[in-house]
Enzyme design. Sequence first.
Site, PDB file in Angstrom:
ATOM      1  N   CYS A   2      25.146 141.379  38.916  1.00  0.00           N
ATOM      2  CA  CYS A   2      25.854 140.098  38.858  1.00  0.00           C
ATOM      3  C   CYS A   2      25.035 139.034  39.586  1.00  0.00           C
ATOM      4  CB  CYS A   2      27.207 140.257  39.531  1.00  0.00           C
ATOM      5  SG  CYS A   2      28.137 141.638  38.874  1.00  0.00           S
ATOM      6  N   ARG A  27      21.715 137.265  34.816  1.00  0.00           N
ATOM      7  CA  ARG A  27      22.003 138.495  35.572  1.00  0.00           C
ATOM      8  C   ARG A  27      23.331 139.118  35.122  1.00  0.00           C
ATOM      9  NH1 ARG A  27      19.117 138.964  40.327  1.00  0.00           N
ATOM     10  NH2 ARG A  27      20.771 140.291  41.153  1.00  0.00           N
ATOM     11  N   TRP A  76      28.496 140.937  35.515  1.00  0.00           N
ATOM     12  CA  TRP A  76      28.162 141.964  34.524  1.00  0.00           C
ATOM     13  C   TRP A  76      29.112 143.105  34.834  1.00  0.00           C
ATOM     14  CZ3 TRP A  76      26.284 147.048  34.309  1.00  0.00           C
ATOM     15  CH2 TRP A  76      25.805 147.459  33.053  1.00  0.00           C
ATOM     16  N   ASN A 102      28.071 141.851  44.299  1.00  0.00           N
ATOM     17  CA  ASN A 102      27.135 142.421  43.335  1.00  0.00           C
ATOM     18  C   ASN A 102      26.816 143.820  43.832  1.00  0.00           C
ATOM     19  OD1 ASN A 102      25.176 142.966  41.431  1.00  0.00           O
ATOM     20  ND2 ASN A 102      23.577 141.825  42.498  1.00  0.00           N
ATOM     21  N   GLY A 103      27.115 144.843  43.030  1.00  0.00           N
ATOM     22  CA  GLY A 103      26.840 146.210  43.450  1.00  0.00           C
ATOM     23  C   GLY A 103      27.987 147.109  43.015  1.00  0.00           C
ATOM     24  N   GLU A 493       7.067 149.435  23.325  1.00  0.00           N
ATOM     25  CA  GLU A 493       7.514 148.125  23.818  1.00  0.00           C
ATOM     26  C   GLU A 493       7.987 147.241  22.680  1.00  0.00           C
ATOM     27  OE1 GLU A 493       8.386 146.979  26.472  1.00  0.00           O
ATOM     28  OE2 GLU A 493       8.312 144.807  26.255  1.00  0.00           O
ATOM     29  N   LYS A 497      11.744 145.641  22.425  1.00  0.00           N
ATOM     30  CA  LYS A 497      11.970 144.194  22.274  1.00  0.00           C
ATOM     31  C   LYS A 497      12.916 143.928  21.112  1.00  0.00           C
ATOM     32  CE  LYS A 497      11.100 142.914  25.404  1.00  0.00           C
ATOM     33  NZ  LYS A 497      10.667 143.938  26.246  1.00  0.00           N
ATOM     34  N   GLU A 500      16.583 145.282  21.781  1.00  0.00           N
ATOM     35  CA  GLU A 500      17.428 144.687  22.832  1.00  0.00           C
ATOM     36  C   GLU A 500      17.812 143.247  22.547  1.00  0.00           C
ATOM     37  OE1 GLU A 500      15.735 144.399  26.728  1.00  0.00           O
ATOM     38  OE2 GLU A 500      13.744 144.044  25.965  1.00  0.00           O
ATOM     39  N   HIS A 516       5.566 164.464  11.843  1.00  0.00           N
ATOM     40  CA  HIS A 516       6.268 165.650  12.369  1.00  0.00           C
ATOM     41  C   HIS A 516       7.778 165.450  12.344  1.00  0.00           C
ATOM     42  CE1 HIS A 516       2.515 167.538  13.614  1.00  0.00           C
ATOM     43  NE2 HIS A 516       2.138 166.351  14.039  1.00  0.00           N
ATOM     44  N   LYS A 615      19.591 141.039  33.445  1.00  0.00           N
ATOM     45  CA  LYS A 615      18.161 140.975  33.735  1.00  0.00           C
ATOM     46  C   LYS A 615      17.722 141.991  34.766  1.00  0.00           C
ATOM     47  CE  LYS A 615      14.008 139.439  33.525  1.00  0.00           C
ATOM     48  NZ  LYS A 615      13.211 139.790  32.317  1.00  0.00           N
TER      49      LYS A 615
HETATM   50  C1  AGP Z   1      12.982 144.909  29.259  1.00  0.00           C
HETATM   51  O1  AGP Z   1      12.921 143.888  28.259  1.00  0.00           O
HETATM   52  C2  AGP Z   1      14.367 145.070  29.826  1.00  0.00           C
HETATM   53  N1  AGP Z   1      14.921 143.851  30.220  1.00  0.00           N
HETATM   54  C3  AGP Z   1      14.440 146.170  30.854  1.00  0.00           C
HETATM   55  O2  AGP Z   1      14.034 147.351  30.197  1.00  0.00           O
HETATM   56  C4  AGP Z   1      13.559 146.008  32.118  1.00  0.00           C
HETATM   57  O3  AGP Z   1      12.199 146.111  31.780  1.00  0.00           O
HETATM   58  C5  AGP Z   1      13.909 147.153  33.075  1.00  0.00           C
HETATM   59  O4  AGP Z   1      15.267 147.022  33.423  1.00  0.00           O
HETATM   60  C6  AGP Z   1      13.048 147.176  34.341  1.00  0.00           C
HETATM   61  O5  AGP Z   1      13.254 146.006  35.068  1.00  0.00           O
HETATM   62  P1  AGP Z   1      12.238 145.691  36.294  1.00  0.00           P
HETATM   63  O6  AGP Z   1      10.869 145.534  35.696  1.00  0.00           O
HETATM   64  O7  AGP Z   1      12.760 144.421  36.889  1.00  0.00           O
HETATM   65  O8  AGP Z   1      12.292 146.844  37.241  1.00  0.00           O
END
Ligand code: AGP
Length: 620
Positions: A2, A27, A76, A102-103, A493, A497, A500, A516, A615
């Site tokens: 959050c 966040r 969140w 937050n937590g 990657e 992308k 997500e 395979h 994030k």
């Molecule tokens: C990647 O696009 C995501 N937002 C997520 O996988 C992110 O890379 C992951 O949570 C790791 O975050 P960090 O690099 O801040 O540790």
Amino acid sequence: MCGIVGYIGPRTAAPILIEGLRRLEYRGYDSAGLAIQPDSGHLLIRKRQGRIDHGLAHLIAESPAPGSTGIGHTRWATHGPPTDANSHPHTDASGRIAVVHNGVIENFDRLKARLRAEGHEFVSDTDTEVLAHLIGEEMGRPIDPGATPADTLLRAVTRALREVIGTYGIAVVSADVPGVIIAARRGSPLIIGVGAGEHFVASDAAALVAHTRQVVYLNDYDVAVIRADGLSVTNLGTDTAQVQISRLEFDAAAAERGTYAHFMLKEIFEQPDTVRNALRGRMDFNEATPRLGGLNMTLSELRSVDRIVIAACGTSWHAGLVGEYLFEEFAHLPTEVEYASEFRYRNAPLDKHTLLLVITQSGETADTLAGLREARRRGHRVLALCNVVGSTIAREADGGIYLHAGPEIGVASTKAFTSQVTVLTLLALLMGRIRQLSSARGLQVLRALEAVPGQLEEILAQEGHIAALARKYQHARDFFFVGRQYQYPVALEGALKLKEISYLHAEGYPAAELKHGPIAMIDAQTPTVVLAPADGLMEKTASNLQEIKARSGPIILVTTRGQDALAAQADEVIWVPPTLDPLYPLLTVLPLQLLAYHIALLRGCDVDKPRNLAKSVTVE
Ligand code: AGP
């Protein structure tokens, strides 16, 4: 994951809090709320589910909340769905204590049962409301002789926190303690902004930088009493804590979208500059070797490393996979890459010459932080590649390298990946050059790195072409991304992308692995992005391209400019300039970022704030 903000000073708090929350919405954006401490002796609580501009902002316009002290929260959801009742702030039974958090409070069930047995009633499903009631309960106890209202509130908060198992970053205000915010952290970041006659508190610097660049990073177990004209910090463990003021290395513009439609697009286009920033001052062409400060390891200690374990999550884990190839190629160092969430619970055999490398953009990812702490607990040296200066991981590692990529606001990580790979290339090159790697090879790699920003600009110029591909393939339901060696992590990657931000199904595979099993899914409706730059394995990947073509699978080929014969076999081509094999990931990932961005846009998805995501994953 959050976002928390707080303000205390001469100005009206609500608009400052709302603007700060907007900067933290990446966040978490399930709901938002404020608690304002006006002069009238009771708290004004305004909170609503949904995004700030769809909920809270309207609520404040309909029902203003005057006052110059306040706290805010953007959520969140962890405990309980996104509803008005589950939105923060939460209050105690009296309604005179408000908390934003937050937590995760892991023992909240037991605490809630005890409080219920004592007659407390709850209106939400959240763990945070339990904490508010604990603080309210402590506030009701006899006041220590001579204690000020602030002392009493501080005592109540610290006693309540001592009952909590789990993680928190909190801000607390009380109707009975005007002009004071209490902030505390364990496992979730909190930063205090130091202004002239005003102070701020926030989960990260993006919410503060428009007002001040002077900040105090709170450490775990710190509890701060914040007033307009100053602050004091104590630590639940040591009873003392120094207040060290740092200066943010970026300005407000870096945390704003500027002329771009989305933060993600801005951050994709920033990559030539962010790679320059990652390289700046770190390449010694005379000695044909990188110069990396901050490792806090002598060359002899670096030379004694005989194994590297990399722990990270998500995109950072993909960067780690590129690093595995780099360390093996440049330094002949055995390297393995672990999901941090797995590493932290494994009993991985690490000996004293094993180096743990954690990679993280935010520096706050709970699993990565836990992996770091687990390795340090056993006496292993840990280096961190991190973007956020002063973040928890950056401060708890034995040393490390900052990415200098500036704030990454878009939930989908882009510039962080290329900066991480750039820094990994430098570190692997250094480890090689203090071992067996020749100066000629070192110089060749440095020269090739120096050319990367310009090459990225060349690729960015193809955005229109890539947007056209997005339009052509936007209706596909499944995508494959394939590549070999250095291109395999890029395939992963690219798939992440797309998943997500467009919510389409996509998978990344080693190109040879497709036959395979997964090739059974290939048909005319299933595009495959084939990453086949002119590296040592291009011909091998070309045969995999043929296998896909033979099954009518549409092929989007990413290859080096001039590879016309290979391009003729694909349905679509995106060109990249030539570079060294180990540096191609820096180039081939860029088209995939743009492809994902444009497909998501066409599908009407929220590119910067994808559903269900946040994030910084500061919970397990
Ligand atoms: C990647 O696009 C995501 N937002 C997520 O996988 C992110 O890379 C992951 O949570 C790791 O975050 P960090 O690099 O801040 O540790």
